[in-house]
Design a protein around this motif. Structure first.
Motif, PDB file in Angstrom:
ATOM      1  N   ARG A 328       0.856  -1.186   0.000  1.00 38.29           N
ATOM      2  CA  ARG A 328       0.000   0.000   0.000  1.00 38.29           C
ATOM      3  C   ARG A 328       0.893   1.238   0.000  1.00 38.29           C
ATOM      4  O   ARG A 328       1.874   1.301   0.747  1.00 38.29           O
ATOM      5  N   PRO A 329       0.557   2.249  -0.799  1.00 31.71           N
ATOM      6  CA  PRO A 329       1.378   3.464  -0.840  1.00 31.71           C
ATOM      7  C   PRO A 329       1.342   4.218   0.484  1.00 31.71           C
ATOM      8  O   PRO A 329       0.268   4.439   1.050  1.00 31.71           O
ATOM      9  N   ILE A 330       2.512   4.586   0.972  1.00 33.35           N
ATOM     10  CA  ILE A 330       2.600   5.412   2.177  1.00 33.35           C
ATOM     11  C   ILE A 330       3.248   6.763   1.868  1.00 33.35           C
ATOM     12  O   ILE A 330       3.303   7.643   2.729  1.00 33.35           O
ATOM     13  N   GLY A 331       3.729   6.929   0.642  1.00 31.06           N
ATOM     14  CA  GLY A 331       4.346   8.189   0.266  1.00 31.06           C
ATOM     15  C   GLY A 331       4.809   8.166  -1.173  1.00 31.06           C
ATOM     16  O   GLY A 331       4.749   7.132  -1.861  1.00 31.06           O
ATOM     17  N   ILE A 332       5.269   9.310  -1.617  1.00 30.84           N
ATOM     18  CA  ILE A 332       5.829   9.440  -2.969  1.00 30.84           C
ATOM     19  C   ILE A 332       7.003  10.409  -2.895  1.00 30.84           C
ATOM     20  O   ILE A 332       6.981  11.375  -2.129  1.00 30.84           O
ATOM     21  N   ILE A 333       8.041  10.122  -3.633  1.00 35.37           N
ATOM     22  CA  ILE A 333       9.239  10.959  -3.663  1.00 35.37           C
ATOM     23  C   ILE A 333       9.489  11.431  -5.082  1.00 35.37           C
ATOM     24  O   ILE A 333       9.339  10.656  -6.038  1.00 35.37           O
ATOM     25  N   HIS A 334       9.806  12.709  -5.245  1.00 36.83           N
ATOM     26  CA  HIS A 334      10.111  13.285  -6.562  1.00 36.83           C
ATOM     27  C   HIS A 334      11.602  13.589  -6.633  1.00 36.83           C
ATOM     28  O   HIS A 334      12.221  13.930  -5.613  1.00 36.83           O
ATOM     29  N   LEU A 335      12.163  13.480  -7.812  1.00 34.65           N
ATOM     30  CA  LEU A 335      13.592  13.763  -7.986  1.00 34.65           C
ATOM     31  C   LEU A 335      13.936  15.175  -7.525  1.00 34.65           C
ATOM     32  O   LEU A 335      15.027  15.423  -7.004  1.00 34.65           O
ATOM     33  N   HIS A 336      12.983  16.104  -7.662  1.00 33.74           N
ATOM     34  CA  HIS A 336      13.227  17.474  -7.209  1.00 33.74           C
ATOM     35  C   HIS A 336      13.429  17.539  -5.697  1.00 33.74           C
ATOM     36  O   HIS A 336      14.162  18.407  -5.198  1.00 33.74           O
ATOM     37  N   ASP A 337      12.787  16.646  -4.968  1.00 36.98           N
ATOM     38  CA  ASP A 337      12.984  16.608  -3.512  1.00 36.98           C
ATOM     39  C   ASP A 337      14.438  16.278  -3.179  1.00 36.98           C
ATOM     40  O   ASP A 337      15.015  16.826  -2.239  1.00 36.98           O
ATOM     41  N   LEU A 338      15.027  15.386  -3.951  1.00 34.63           N
ATOM     42  CA  LEU A 338      16.410  15.014  -3.751  1.00 34.63           C
ATOM     43  C   LEU A 338      17.340  16.155  -4.159  1.00 34.63           C
ATOM     44  O   LEU A 338      18.349  16.409  -3.486  1.00 34.63           O
ATOM     45  N   LEU A 339      16.986  16.859  -5.227  1.00 33.83           N
ATOM     46  CA  LEU A 339      17.806  17.974  -5.672  1.00 33.83           C
ATOM     47  C   LEU A 339      17.814  19.098  -4.634  1.00 33.83           C
ATOM     48  O   LEU A 339      18.843  19.713  -4.366  1.00 33.83           O
ATOM     49  N   ARG A 340      16.669  19.329  -4.010  1.00 30.66           N
ATOM     50  CA  ARG A 340      16.572  20.397  -3.017  1.00 30.66           C
ATOM     51  C   ARG A 340      17.412  20.131  -1.781  1.00 30.66           C
ATOM     52  O   ARG A 340      17.887  21.050  -1.118  1.00 30.66           O
ATOM     53  N   THR A 341      17.600  18.861  -1.446  1.00 28.00           N
ATOM     54  CA  THR A 341      18.395  18.529  -0.272  1.00 28.00           C
ATOM     55  C   THR A 341      19.891  18.460  -0.579  1.00 28.00           C
ATOM     56  O   THR A 341      20.719  18.252   0.310  1.00 28.00           O
TER      57      THR A 341
END
Length: 344
Positions: A328-341
């Motif tokens: 079951r999905p508990i979240g989603i991650i976008h490549l931009h989230d990684l770029l921001r960090t």
């Protein structure tokens, strides 16, 4: 360190100046230091040489219930600080005590459970005297890193890691270069051997490195993902017109398709949607065009592994669903989230 030849009692003959290009000088320096590292490697591999002492040093540190107290003066002190930092960041409790400050009260930082790691190329560094006296008085084990087996430091040490002879890269044989590289490499070898014996993991490493891009790389993806209502989700019987609305509203470039129990059964991405735009968007269903085997991940997977998942294939993935053990999905991650960090 190479001693300068003497002429008479007072006159010192200095080596002649060396004239060579910057690149030739750099190559000569690296060759000298590489030769020193090769000699160190050979000493560790030779039976009855440094190898047995190294094994004993690792066992001594592993068995201690206290800390590794690292000390040295001058260039050896700078190397000692780096060794202490590496030990501490890889699971071995360690502190650096400046030898001059030790004689003025900092000996009180050293506990009876500690083991000392002292660095001195000559082994005759006078500033280490207070530390050696303290060790002898309180029966503290001492690991000495020196190039002289007959030195004061070597004689006072429980374990001697005697560096093999090697020429300094400095053409006058004065500036500590090759010798400090060897000290540093030996300290790294101790830290990594201890890390491996303790079973130190990437998750453990993350706990000691929470800041910066390195810390971000070692975070579990559950700490970076979007959760709850932020996730773009739909069902297989959703019309493509509603799929487009949900994808546009959530702005992840995809929508996860779940069944009646909330299990992820597919995914519609921008790439899946484009070829279907010439169909009747109200009549065509998400289940007809969805990818039934999308790449997903789990919450405890580290961010660096997620980057690999998203970029390793022929076509990069911009978003990735994070699933629990029931899919079951508990979240989603976008490549931009990684770029921001600062990870990617």
């Amino acid at each position: 360190m190479t001693e300068l030849p003497h002429q008479g009692a007072d006159n010192v003959i200095l080596p002649k100046a060396v004239h060579r290009s910057a690149l030739d000088s750099a190559q000569a320096t690296l060759t000298s230091e590489a030769t020193g590292l090769a000699a160190l490697q050979e000493a560790l591999a030779t039976p009855g040489s440094m190898g047995s002492a190294f094994t004993e040093a690792v066992a001594l540190i592993e068995a201690t219930t206290g800390r590794v107290v690292v000390s040295g003066i001058g260039k050896s002190g700078h190397i000692g600080r780096k060794i202490q930092a590496t030990l501490a960041s890889t699971g071995t409790s360690a502190i650096f005590v400046h030898p001059a400050e030790a004689a003025h009260g900092d000996l009180g930082m050293i506990e009876s459970r500690d083991v000392m790691l002292l660095l001195s190329q000559s082994g005759e560094t006078s500033e280490l005297a207070a530390l050696l006296e303290h060790a002898a008085r309180h029966a503290l084990p001492v690991i000495g890193i020196t190039a002289s087996r007959s030195s004061t430091l070597a004689r006072a040490s429980s374990v001697v890691l005697c560096l093999p002879r090697a020429s300094e890269a400095c053409p006058m044989g004065l500036a500590p270069t090759t010798s400090t590289i060897m000290q540093l490499a030996l300290g790294d070898a101790l830290a990594i051997a201890l890390l491996e014996r303790r079973g130190f993991t990437a998750n453990d490493f993350s706990a000691f490195h929470p800041g910066g891009s390195l810390g971000a790389l070692l975070r579990p993806v559950r700490r970076l993902m979007h959760e709850g209502a932020a996730m773009p989700l739909g069902t297989a019987d959703m019309s493509l017109s509603n799929v487009i609305i949900e994808m546009t509203r959530k702005a992840f470039g995809c929508i996860g398709i779940v069944d009646e129990s909330g299990v992820l059964v597919g995914l519609v991405s921008d790439g899946d949607l484009r070829p279907a735009l010439n169909r009747d968007l109200n009549m065509t269903r998400a289940g007809e065009i969805m990818n039934r085997a999308p790449i997903t991940t789990h919450g405890d997977v580290l961010a660096q592994e997620v980057i690999h998942l998203m970029t390793a294939g022929r076509k990069a993935i911009s978003s990735l669903f994070v699933l629990d053990e029931t899919r079951r999905p508990i979240g989603i991650i976008h490549l931009h989230d990684l770029l921001r960090t600062g990870i990617a």
